[in-house]
Design a protein around this motif. Structure first.
Motif, mmCIF file in Angstrom:
data_model
loop_
_atom_site.group_PDB
_atom_site.id
_atom_site.type_symbol
_atom_site.label_atom_id
_atom_site.label_comp_id
_atom_site.label_asym_id
_atom_site.label_seq_id
_atom_site.Cartn_x
_atom_site.Cartn_y
_atom_site.Cartn_z
ATOM 1 N N ALA A 46 -2.312 -3.591 16.423
ATOM 2 C CA ALA A 46 -3.048 -2.503 16.128
ATOM 3 C C ALA A 46 -2.278 -1.356 15.786
ATOM 4 O O ALA A 46 -2.998 -0.410 14.798
ATOM 5 N N SER A 47 -1.192 -0.988 15.813
ATOM 6 C CA SER A 47 -0.188 -0.178 15.339
ATOM 7 C C SER A 47 -0.024 -0.233 13.707
ATOM 8 O O SER A 47 0.422 0.752 13.089
ATOM 9 N N VAL A 48 -0.450 -1.523 13.193
ATOM 10 C CA VAL A 48 -0.249 -1.326 11.721
ATOM 11 C C VAL A 48 -1.430 -0.799 11.280
ATOM 12 O O VAL A 48 -1.163 -0.257 9.790
ATOM 13 N N GLY A 49 -2.533 -0.825 11.839
ATOM 14 C CA GLY A 49 -3.780 -0.186 11.146
ATOM 15 C C GLY A 49 -3.520 1.191 10.666
ATOM 16 O O GLY A 49 -4.132 1.440 9.657
ATOM 17 N N PRO A 50 -2.837 2.042 11.683
ATOM 18 C CA PRO A 50 -2.957 3.793 10.978
ATOM 19 C C PRO A 50 -1.951 3.648 9.689
ATOM 20 O O PRO A 50 -2.116 4.569 8.883
ATOM 21 N N VAL A 51 -1.075 2.839 9.732
ATOM 22 C CA VAL A 51 -0.151 3.078 8.576
ATOM 23 C C VAL A 51 -0.953 2.530 7.370
ATOM 24 O O VAL A 51 -0.757 3.341 6.232
ATOM 25 N N ALA A 52 -1.588 1.281 7.234
ATOM 26 C CA ALA A 52 -2.601 1.077 6.067
ATOM 27 C C ALA A 52 -3.416 2.203 6.073
ATOM 28 O O ALA A 52 -3.860 2.298 4.751
ATOM 29 N N ALA A 53 -3.998 2.818 7.026
ATOM 30 C CA ALA A 53 -5.176 3.786 6.582
ATOM 31 C C ALA A 53 -4.803 5.033 6.107
ATOM 32 O O ALA A 53 -5.573 5.419 5.320
ATOM 33 N N VAL A 54 -3.682 5.354 6.547
ATOM 34 C CA VAL A 54 -3.230 6.820 5.923
ATOM 35 C C VAL A 54 -2.427 6.328 4.552
ATOM 36 O O VAL A 54 -2.487 7.148 3.511
ATOM 37 N N ALA A 101 11.254 14.729 6.166
ATOM 38 C CA ALA A 101 11.133 15.003 7.622
ATOM 39 C C ALA A 101 10.030 13.950 8.137
ATOM 40 O O ALA A 101 10.700 13.284 9.064
ATOM 41 N N PHE A 102 9.038 13.582 7.646
ATOM 42 C CA PHE A 102 8.212 12.943 8.231
ATOM 43 C C PHE A 102 8.717 11.415 7.838
ATOM 44 O O PHE A 102 9.250 11.043 6.924
ATOM 45 N N GLY A 103 8.682 10.492 8.934
ATOM 46 C CA GLY A 103 9.336 9.264 8.969
ATOM 47 C C GLY A 103 10.077 9.096 10.109
ATOM 48 O O GLY A 103 10.510 8.061 10.468
ATOM 49 N N VAL A 104 10.641 10.295 10.663
ATOM 50 C CA VAL A 104 11.227 10.170 12.022
ATOM 51 C C VAL A 104 10.626 9.303 12.994
ATOM 52 O O VAL A 104 11.442 8.627 13.729
ATOM 53 N N ILE A 105 9.397 9.689 13.391
ATOM 54 C CA ILE A 105 8.928 8.757 14.461
ATOM 55 C C ILE A 105 8.722 7.300 14.114
ATOM 56 O O ILE A 105 8.986 6.323 14.972
ATOM 57 N N ALA A 106 8.547 7.171 12.708
ATOM 58 C CA ALA A 106 8.638 5.707 12.280
ATOM 59 C C ALA A 106 9.892 5.118 12.707
ATOM 60 O O ALA A 106 10.127 3.863 13.101
ATOM 61 N N ALA A 112 2.505 7.940 6.896
ATOM 62 C CA ALA A 112 1.582 6.779 7.437
ATOM 63 C C ALA A 112 2.638 5.871 8.485
ATOM 64 O O ALA A 112 1.863 5.745 9.430
ATOM 65 N N PHE A 113 3.946 5.863 8.180
ATOM 66 C CA PHE A 113 4.464 5.212 9.249
ATOM 67 C C PHE A 113 4.819 5.860 10.716
ATOM 68 O O PHE A 113 4.800 5.354 11.537
ATOM 69 N N LEU A 147 0.633 -1.065 -0.205
ATOM 70 C CA LEU A 147 0.003 0.085 -0.048
ATOM 71 C C LEU A 147 0.808 1.399 -0.112
ATOM 72 O O LEU A 147 0.602 2.245 -0.658
ATOM 73 N N ALA A 148 1.931 1.112 0.748
ATOM 74 C CA ALA A 148 2.883 2.587 0.905
ATOM 75 C C ALA A 148 3.402 2.722 -0.434
ATOM 76 O O ALA A 148 3.584 3.916 -0.649
#
Length: 513
Positions: free
Chosen positions: A221-229, A481-486, A169-170, A157-158
């Motif tokens: 459960a934490s996989v769900g938001p990645v797929a959703a975004v 920048a986004f991806g640092v939390i991942a 997403a991640f 999906l990504a």
């Protein structure tokens, strides 16, 4: 309610960040008196807000989750349990402070993104994967196989979604597992394990399996938001809005340093108050409606407990408002400006400035994970289940080093613009391969703990710092920048499984001797 203990925990996680920022803001990257004052005021508001919020969660919100889990378990109805689990997953995610902050930051760099649509997609993703995780427990499926299949689907999906949404997403997967969401999910997991034991009549012989199954639900459960975004990004692309989103990101990136400099003056906090009151009301209202419905049709608690619940919700409301005002009014703007100054110098001059930017990221990573209260709980848990074989000091050192390296790599990615996939793909491939050799108990703990390291400080300050650096370097914040939390959330997946394999080897040697 131990308000003083909550205050000490919050203070310990925020003060190290504030100290580092003050040193840099007064020396290498002058922030100016106005922004430093706002940063200090924002930090104080953040500390008190988070303390009050966590106290409210403890006294009024979590007990409802525990009682609901117990009441649903007593019903012995799997469809009812799964349906309510989906609703709970959605409602508590909407109220999660880390999700609120992340969605606001995403909207700040992409005008094409609707904040509440994004929050709802993340919440639905959590709800669906909570149900999937509970079914895994009921059907006694192996956690490692479900994780491998889920992540293969997520990565597909990504690759299909726009690049601007891949890091986001991640990041969402790490940000959602916060102080509101995790306890509810864990309570539901315990309830389902009890239902399975009662229905199958296997309470005695399934004891070991239930111990293994007591972990892993949060990780699924934490996989769900990645797929959703990712799915949300695909929808935007199909709606021919991907190009507009990219353009909005570039415009926001060009304006980011100026925006960070323009908000001097403590009046900003007062200006933000009405907006945050409205946002928090929207976030908590579904949770309140759910609690009222549970009280009327499921729990039927006595008046004393109802008053306690109301008190807890009121504390959570006030605390969350104060927290968000402090974060948006002073804490995040200072982080953005600090990253912008260091990033601009590193981009133009290189050399020592590059070392300083990367080293600051490494230092932030080491400090953040060691100061996170949830990390201390996790290290105690691992030391306990390993019978003392895995010492908490060793675990803290492993997590600290891993998170420090993750944020250091994020700074290098900002400077040199290499793809997030260069780190995520080999990292997750290694983590998933390790599940084949790691003891199942440690696999569950590892994937549950992915969001533990990425607490409020990562979702607020670290991400803002990275966004500022990316904008100053002329890059695209959504991709650079986004991806640092991942990356921070990925670290425990590897570190804890390494310790689990070490524990397995030591146990075998002990048995042989």
């Amino acid at each position: 309610m131990n308000l003083l203990q909550k205050f000490k925990e919050t203070l310990a996680s925020v003060l190290p960040i504030m100290a580092i920022v003050l040193v840099l803001g007064l020396t290498a990257a002058p922030l100016g008196a106005g922004l430093i004052v706002r940063f200090l005021v924002g930090g104080v508001l953040l500390i008190f807000g988070l303390t009050i919020f966590l106290a409210g969660v403890d006294i009024g919100i979590l007990p409802i989750g525990e009682r609901s889990g117990a009441a649903l378990t007593a019903k012995k109805s799997l469809p009812l349990l799964l349906g309510v689990a989906f609703i709970i997953g959605v409602m508590v995610t909407i109220a999660e402070p880390d999700v609120q902050v992340l969605a606001g930051q995403i909207q700040g760099v992409s005008a094409a993104v609707n904040k509440w649509a994004l929050i709802m997609m993340i919440a639905v993703g959590i709800g669906l994967f909570v149900v999937l995780g509970l079914l895994r427990t009921m059907l006694s499926l192996k956690l490692k196989y479900l994780l491998i299949v889920s992540y293969i689907v997520v990565f597909l999906l990504a690759f299909l979604c726009p690049p601007e949404f891949q890091g986001v997403a991640f990041d969402a997967g790490g940000a959602t597992t916060g102080p509101m969401t995790v306890p509810f999910i864990m309570a539901l997991g315990v309830g389902v394990a009890a239902v399975r034991s009662g229905v199958n009549g296997e309470g005695g012989k399934q004891g070991g399996t239930q111990t293994d199954d007591s972990f892993g639900l949060t990780g699924i459960a934490s996989v769900g938001p990645v797929a959703a975004v990712c799915f949300y990004g695909i929808l935007l692309r199909l709606g021919s809005r991907g190009e507009a989103a990219s353009q909005a990101v570039q415009e926001a990136a060009a304006d980011a340093p100026a925006a960070a400099e323009s908000f001097f003056g403590l009046g900003t906090f007062i200006t933000l108050l009405p907006e945050e009151l409205y946002e928090v009301s929207l976030a908590l209202l579904p949770l309140v409606i759910m609690f009222v419905a549970f009280q009327l049709f499921l729990l039927k608690m006595p008046p004393v407990q109802v008053r306690r619940m109301i008190k807890g919700v009121a504390y959570s409301f006030v605390g969350l408002v104060i927290f968000l005002v402090g974060v948006n009014g002073g804490f995040m703007p200072a982080g953005t400006q600090l990253g912008s100054l260091l990033g601009a110098n590193a981009s133009m001059s290189g050399g020592l400035w590059t070392v300083l930017l990367t080293g600051t990221g490494v230092l932030f990573g080491a400090v953040v994970v060691c100061a996170e209260p949830a990390v201390w709980v996790l290290t105690e848990q691992v030391e306990s289940v390993s019978g003392g074989t895995i010492k908490r000091k060793v675990m803290l050192a492993a997590l600290s080093a891993g998170v420090a390296i993750s944020i250091g790599l994020s700074m290098l990615r900002v400077l040199y613009g290499f793809s997030l996939w260069c780190i995520l793909l080999p990292g997750y491939a290694l983590a998933l391969l390790m599940t084949l050799w790691c003891p199942p108990l440690f696999v569950g703990i590892a994937f549950d703990s992915g969001g533990v390291a990425s607490g409020p400080m990562t979702s607020t300050f670290i991400l803002s710092f990275t966004l500022g650096a990316a904008a100053a370097c002329g890059g695209n914040p959504a991709t650079d920048a986004f991806g640092v939390i991942a990356l921070v959330a990925m670290t425990p997946l590897i570190a804890i499984q390494v310790l689990g394999i070490v524990f397995k080897v030591k146990s075998r040697k002990t048995e042989e001797t």
